[in-house]
Design an enzyme around this catalytic site. Structure first.
Site, mmCIF file in Angstrom:
data_model
loop_
_atom_site.group_PDB
_atom_site.id
_atom_site.type_symbol
_atom_site.label_atom_id
_atom_site.label_comp_id
_atom_site.label_asym_id
_atom_site.label_seq_id
_atom_site.Cartn_x
_atom_site.Cartn_y
_atom_site.Cartn_z
ATOM 1 N N THR A 34 0.861 -1.174 0.000
ATOM 2 C CA THR A 34 0.000 0.000 0.000
ATOM 3 C C THR A 34 0.902 1.229 0.000
ATOM 4 O O THR A 34 2.126 1.120 -0.109
ATOM 5 C CB THR A 34 -0.897 0.019 1.235
ATOM 6 N N THR A 98 -8.337 -5.286 6.042
ATOM 7 C CA THR A 98 -6.976 -5.752 6.298
ATOM 8 C C THR A 98 -6.819 -6.288 7.716
ATOM 9 O O THR A 98 -6.336 -7.411 7.929
ATOM 10 C CB THR A 98 -5.967 -4.611 6.070
ATOM 11 N N THR A 132 -1.194 -3.009 19.104
ATOM 12 C CA THR A 132 -0.981 -1.636 19.551
ATOM 13 C C THR A 132 -1.581 -1.389 20.926
ATOM 14 O O THR A 132 -2.530 -2.081 21.336
ATOM 15 C CB THR A 132 -1.627 -0.659 18.541
ATOM 16 N N ASP A 133 -1.073 -0.381 21.615
ATOM 17 C CA ASP A 133 -1.654 0.010 22.903
ATOM 18 C C ASP A 133 -2.988 0.725 22.736
ATOM 19 O O ASP A 133 -3.750 0.892 23.700
ATOM 20 C CB ASP A 133 -0.683 0.890 23.702
ATOM 21 N N GLU A 134 -3.311 1.145 21.514
ATOM 22 C CA GLU A 134 -4.543 1.906 21.303
ATOM 23 C C GLU A 134 -5.801 1.069 21.527
ATOM 24 O O GLU A 134 -6.897 1.622 21.691
ATOM 25 C CB GLU A 134 -4.549 2.531 19.911
ATOM 26 N N TYR A 158 -9.527 2.466 13.603
ATOM 27 C CA TYR A 158 -8.254 1.738 13.597
ATOM 28 C C TYR A 158 -8.114 0.857 14.825
ATOM 29 O O TYR A 158 -7.867 -0.357 14.717
ATOM 30 C CB TYR A 158 -7.084 2.710 13.518
ATOM 31 N N SER A 161 -10.451 -2.076 14.938
ATOM 32 C CA SER A 161 -10.087 -3.166 14.030
ATOM 33 C C SER A 161 -8.917 -3.970 14.582
ATOM 34 O O SER A 161 -8.869 -5.195 14.426
ATOM 35 C CB SER A 161 -9.765 -2.617 12.638
ATOM 36 N N LYS A 162 -7.970 -3.297 15.235
ATOM 37 C CA LYS A 162 -6.855 -4.027 15.848
ATOM 38 C C LYS A 162 -7.335 -4.833 17.054
ATOM 39 O O LYS A 162 -6.852 -5.956 17.298
ATOM 40 C CB LYS A 162 -5.751 -3.054 16.256
ATOM 41 N N PRO A 213 2.001 21.123 11.856
ATOM 42 C CA PRO A 213 0.666 21.088 12.467
ATOM 43 C C PRO A 213 0.640 20.292 13.768
ATOM 44 O O PRO A 213 1.224 19.206 13.863
ATOM 45 C CB PRO A 213 -0.177 20.407 11.396
ATOM 46 N N TYR A 215 -2.286 18.955 16.560
ATOM 47 C CA TYR A 215 -3.712 18.835 16.846
ATOM 48 C C TYR A 215 -4.062 19.476 18.191
ATOM 49 O O TYR A 215 -3.372 19.259 19.198
ATOM 50 C CB TYR A 215 -4.124 17.366 16.915
ATOM 51 N N GLY A 292 -12.508 12.271 18.321
ATOM 52 C CA GLY A 292 -12.251 11.159 19.231
ATOM 53 C C GLY A 292 -10.801 10.977 19.606
ATOM 54 O O GLY A 292 -10.360 9.856 19.881
#
Length: 351
Positions: A34, A98, A132-134, A158, A161-162, A213, A215, A292
């Site tokens: 990708t 994926t 991931t820790d997310e 994301y 899905s993980k 940038p 956030y 979010g």
């Protein structure tokens, strides 16, 4: 031989390069290429006979089945994933396909492959899933860091899905006896990082004379882990991890995004000073926060440190300096990966 999926991406490519630098065991590298999968990441091993690259998706069950049957790897390390939160907000379906469907089909192909092997082979085989820790959600400012017992509370397409892929890996162990290992890591940084994530984006924009940038108010907190340390942790888990267990991998470097950006500007001021002696900090621009946006992540790495005797080698100070030096020495790589489609994405995301 081992099979690495997603081995042309940021973490996967670093893992492949380190693996081949440290030992002779061959690698089959499966990547669909990708926008974030880049063969230039693998240029140094492209002609290495120990490295076999195959272009394809983990969602292609027939291809994965064929690779397993032909090469009979002793382990699969699954790095393949769509991983950018911002992109998942605008286009979640690719993340579902994926990270969930792809992981499911990879697990199914692995299950069928192992069923045809003898008991000794199955006993030594490992399926290591990199996550991931997310998946754990967001922490309050004074809340204890994420341990392996933390409940899942994903807040973006994301991370959801993980989380789903993690649950599938766990289920295939408990239902089918698949010998799995899972790692959940904090934010990685280092060489070959696609410049849409914070650290490479800051370096690229600073050197290009563009706005940097940030956030919201920039007070979001992340735990930063140098990618080479992450790769060493994965090798340790593959070698000595207990089947069915999860290991959190972190760098113990909790920093606000604003602090990270200011540190990068200070290093660039030193290593690549502007002609007018101004600071790159003058390019910082605060932009609308993303939907979010989790406020804080932090990893409790006690388990991997205690059970597997692993600790990161780099502090944030040493790792971030090495990272900046790598980008300064590899500006051609950055130029090649920041294509027209990349510029269009950045323009839309930070308009």
């Amino acid at each position: 031989m081992i099979l690495v999926t997603g081995g042309a991406g940021f973490i996967g490519a670093n893992f492949v390069l380190d693996w081949l630098a440290l030992q002779d065991e061959p690698v089959v590298n499966l990547d669909v290429l990708t926008y974030a999968g880049n063969l230039e990441n693998l240029a140094s091993v492209w002609n290495d006979p120990r490295h076999l690259f195959v272009k394809g998706s983990i969602a292609d069950h027939d291809l994965v089945e064929e690779l397993l049957r032909f090469h009979r790897p002793r382990a699969i390390l699954n790095f393949a994933a769509e991983s950018h939160v911002d992109r998942s907000i605008y286009g979640p379906e690719e993340f579902i396909q994926t990270n969930i469907v792809g992981t499911f089909r990879l697990l199914e192909a692995t299950r069928g492959f192992l069923a045809a092997q003898n008991e000794a082979f199955r006993a030594g085989f490992r399926f290591l899933h990199v996550s991931t820790d997310e998946v754990y959600g967001s922490l309050a400012p004074t809340e204890a860091a994420f341990s392996e017992q933390r409940k899942y509370e994903p807040n973006s397409p994301y991370s959801a899905s993980k989380a789903a892929s993690d649950h599938l890996v766990r289920a295939y162990h408990h239902t089918y006896g698949l010998p799995v290992l899972t790692t959940n890591c904090s934010n990685n940084y280092g060489p070959y990082h696609f410049p849409e994530k914070l650290i490479p984006l800051v370096i690229h924009n600073a050197l290009s004379g563009k706005q940097i940038p940030i956030y919201g108010d920039g007070m979001q907190v992340r735990d930063w882990l140098f990618v080479k340390d992450h790769c060493s942790a994965i090798r340790r888990v593959l070698e000595n991890g207990k089947v069915g267990e999860t290991y959190n991998v972190g760098g113990r470097n909790e920093l606000t995004n604003l602090s990270v950006v200011n540190t990068l500007c200070e290093i660039l001021d030193e290593l690549r000073p502007l002609p007018d002696a101004a600071s790159y900090q003058s390019q910082i621009a605060f932009v609308r926060d993303r939907p979010g946006h989790d406020r804080r992540y932090a990893i409790d790495a006690d388990k991997i440190e205690r059970d597997l005797d692993w600790r990161p080698s780099e502090t944030f100070e040493t790792g971030i300096r090495k990272t900046v030096q790598w980008y300064l020495a590899n500006e051609a790589w950055v130029k090649n990966v920041t294509s027209g489609s990349y510029r269009q994405w950045i323009d839309r995301q930070y308009r």
